[in-house]
Design a protein around this motif. Structure first.
Motif, mmCIF file in Angstrom:
data_model
loop_
_atom_site.group_PDB
_atom_site.id
_atom_site.type_symbol
_atom_site.label_atom_id
_atom_site.label_comp_id
_atom_site.label_asym_id
_atom_site.label_seq_id
_atom_site.Cartn_x
_atom_site.Cartn_y
_atom_site.Cartn_z
ATOM 1 N N ARG A 1 -52.478 3.688 -20.521
ATOM 2 C CA ARG A 1 -53.230 4.466 -19.539
ATOM 3 C C ARG A 1 -52.231 5.088 -18.565
ATOM 4 N NH1 ARG A 1 -55.968 2.992 -23.056
ATOM 5 N NH2 ARG A 1 -57.938 1.894 -22.990
ATOM 6 N N VAL A 2 -52.360 6.368 -18.321
ATOM 7 C CA VAL A 2 -51.489 7.071 -17.381
ATOM 8 C C VAL A 2 -52.382 7.838 -16.413
ATOM 9 C CG1 VAL A 2 -49.635 8.765 -17.109
ATOM 10 C CG2 VAL A 2 -49.711 7.340 -19.167
ATOM 11 N N VAL A 3 -52.094 7.706 -15.138
ATOM 12 C CA VAL A 3 -52.860 8.388 -14.094
ATOM 13 C C VAL A 3 -51.899 9.240 -13.279
ATOM 14 C CG1 VAL A 3 -54.283 8.082 -12.031
ATOM 15 C CG2 VAL A 3 -54.513 6.487 -13.954
ATOM 16 N N ILE A 4 -52.276 10.479 -13.056
ATOM 17 C CA ILE A 4 -51.494 11.358 -12.186
ATOM 18 C C ILE A 4 -52.193 11.421 -10.837
ATOM 19 C CG2 ILE A 4 -50.746 13.727 -11.735
ATOM 20 C CD1 ILE A 4 -50.539 14.137 -14.752
ATOM 21 N N GLN A 5 -51.445 11.161 -9.794
ATOM 22 C CA GLN A 5 -51.956 11.340 -8.444
ATOM 23 C C GLN A 5 -51.142 12.456 -7.803
ATOM 24 O OE1 GLN A 5 -51.948 7.889 -5.937
ATOM 25 N NE2 GLN A 5 -52.994 8.945 -4.297
ATOM 26 N N GLU A 6 -51.841 13.526 -7.432
ATOM 27 C CA GLU A 6 -51.162 14.661 -6.798
ATOM 28 C C GLU A 6 -51.133 14.473 -5.290
ATOM 29 O OE1 GLU A 6 -51.579 18.644 -8.938
ATOM 30 O OE2 GLU A 6 -53.564 17.703 -9.144
ATOM 31 N N VAL A 7 -49.968 14.709 -4.729
ATOM 32 C CA VAL A 7 -49.751 14.550 -3.298
ATOM 33 C C VAL A 7 -49.526 15.926 -2.689
ATOM 34 C CG1 VAL A 7 -48.286 13.472 -1.552
ATOM 35 C CG2 VAL A 7 -48.699 12.295 -3.730
ATOM 36 N N PRO A 8 -50.252 16.272 -1.628
ATOM 37 C CA PRO A 8 -50.015 17.570 -0.985
ATOM 38 C C PRO A 8 -48.559 17.700 -0.512
ATOM 39 C CG PRO A 8 -52.010 16.547 -0.126
ATOM 40 C CD PRO A 8 -51.310 15.517 -0.967
ATOM 41 N N GLU A 9 -48.030 18.901 -0.570
ATOM 42 C CA GLU A 9 -46.637 19.147 -0.156
ATOM 43 C C GLU A 9 -46.361 18.700 1.273
ATOM 44 O OE1 GLU A 9 -46.089 23.342 -0.682
ATOM 45 O OE2 GLU A 9 -45.535 23.105 -2.784
ATOM 46 N N THR A 10 -47.378 18.736 2.112
ATOM 47 C CA THR A 10 -47.198 18.335 3.510
ATOM 48 C C THR A 10 -47.213 16.822 3.687
ATOM 49 O OG1 THR A 10 -49.579 18.562 3.872
ATOM 50 C CG2 THR A 10 -48.186 20.467 4.427
ATOM 51 N N HIS A 11 -47.523 16.074 2.623
ATOM 52 C CA HIS A 11 -47.570 14.615 2.696
ATOM 53 C C HIS A 11 -46.425 13.972 1.934
ATOM 54 C CE1 HIS A 11 -52.209 14.610 3.459
ATOM 55 N NE2 HIS A 11 -51.543 15.368 4.300
ATOM 56 N N TRP A 12 -45.474 14.769 1.465
ATOM 57 C CA TRP A 12 -44.340 14.290 0.668
ATOM 58 C C TRP A 12 -43.077 14.656 1.426
ATOM 59 C CZ3 TRP A 12 -44.814 13.047 -4.864
ATOM 60 C CH2 TRP A 12 -43.608 12.738 -5.457
ATOM 61 N N ALA A 13 -42.317 13.647 1.841
ATOM 62 C CA ALA A 13 -41.127 13.931 2.643
ATOM 63 C C ALA A 13 -39.950 13.074 2.200
ATOM 64 C CB ALA A 13 -41.403 13.685 4.120
ATOM 65 N N ALA A 14 -38.775 13.611 2.423
ATOM 66 C CA ALA A 14 -37.519 12.884 2.232
ATOM 67 C C ALA A 14 -36.649 13.213 3.430
ATOM 68 C CB ALA A 14 -36.842 13.293 0.936
ATOM 69 N N GLY A 15 -36.134 12.197 4.070
ATOM 70 C CA GLY A 15 -35.297 12.423 5.244
ATOM 71 C C GLY A 15 -36.044 13.065 6.401
ATOM 72 N N GLY A 16 -37.359 12.866 6.453
ATOM 73 C CA GLY A 16 -38.165 13.416 7.538
ATOM 74 C C GLY A 16 -38.535 14.879 7.368
ATOM 75 N N VAL A 17 -38.209 15.455 6.216
ATOM 76 C CA VAL A 17 -38.520 16.860 5.952
ATOM 77 C C VAL A 17 -39.511 16.907 4.791
ATOM 78 C CG1 VAL A 17 -37.572 19.111 5.319
ATOM 79 C CG2 VAL A 17 -36.204 17.529 6.694
ATOM 80 N N MET B 1 -49.001 4.702 -12.796
ATOM 81 C CA MET B 1 -49.467 5.822 -12.008
ATOM 82 C C MET B 1 -48.268 6.701 -11.697
ATOM 83 S SD MET B 1 -51.617 6.061 -8.459
ATOM 84 C CE MET B 1 -53.034 5.385 -9.247
ATOM 85 N N LEU B 2 -48.455 7.987 -11.874
ATOM 86 C CA LEU B 2 -47.417 8.974 -11.572
ATOM 87 C C LEU B 2 -47.805 9.714 -10.301
ATOM 88 C CD1 LEU B 2 -47.116 10.522 -15.138
ATOM 89 C CD2 LEU B 2 -45.710 8.714 -14.154
ATOM 90 N N HIS B 3 -46.908 9.776 -9.358
ATOM 91 C CA HIS B 3 -47.129 10.552 -8.147
ATOM 92 C C HIS B 3 -46.299 11.821 -8.254
ATOM 93 C CE1 HIS B 3 -48.159 6.469 -6.837
ATOM 94 N NE2 HIS B 3 -49.017 7.084 -6.051
ATOM 95 N N ILE B 4 -46.978 12.964 -8.171
ATOM 96 C CA ILE B 4 -46.274 14.242 -8.240
ATOM 97 C C ILE B 4 -46.764 15.140 -7.110
ATOM 98 C CG2 ILE B 4 -45.917 14.087 -10.733
ATOM 99 C CD1 ILE B 4 -48.141 16.195 -11.078
ATOM 100 N N ALA B 5 -45.929 16.080 -6.716
ATOM 101 C CA ALA B 5 -46.339 17.055 -5.715
ATOM 102 C C ALA B 5 -47.406 17.959 -6.313
ATOM 103 C CB ALA B 5 -45.143 17.881 -5.253
ATOM 104 N N ALA B 6 -48.394 18.293 -5.530
ATOM 105 C CA ALA B 6 -49.475 19.175 -5.977
ATOM 106 C C ALA B 6 -48.919 20.552 -6.305
ATOM 107 C CB ALA B 6 -50.537 19.282 -4.888
ATOM 108 N N GLY B 7 -49.623 21.232 -7.225
ATOM 109 C CA GLY B 7 -49.252 22.609 -7.511
ATOM 110 C C GLY B 7 -48.900 22.884 -8.963
ATOM 111 N N ARG B 8 -48.862 21.865 -9.797
ATOM 112 C CA ARG B 8 -48.553 22.093 -11.202
ATOM 113 C C ARG B 8 -49.794 22.590 -11.940
ATOM 114 N NH1 ARG B 8 -45.067 18.857 -9.120
ATOM 115 N NH2 ARG B 8 -42.921 18.830 -9.764
#
Length: 63
Positions: free
Chosen positions: A36-52, A1-8
């Motif tokens: 089998r490959v699955v893309i799961q898109e994560v909303p930008e507001t749900h993806w953080a690094a260092g609390g940002v 499973m691939l997790h990517i930020a939404a918007g592509r």
């Protein structure tokens, strides 16, 4: 499973699926049909690094 930020675009996601599938097949010497490959898109507001969030980082870059 691939997790990517939404918007592509659909074209970008399709290219990702094809390229990842080919890389797995080559790395594992496995037939393409078995991969089998699955893309799961994560909303930008749900993806953080260092609390940002990614949304906050992108907004900061624009200003």
């Amino acid at each position: 499973m691939l997790h990517i930020a939404a918007g592509r675009s659909e074209e970008q996601k399709h290219a990702l699926l094809v390229n990842v599938t080919q890389a797995i097949a080559a790395s594992l010497d496995a037939p393409l049909e078995s991969i089998r490959v699955v893309i799961q898109e994560v909303p930008e507001t749900h993806w953080a690094a260092g609390g940002v969030t990614l949304a906050e980082r992108r907004a900061a870059k624009k200003s």
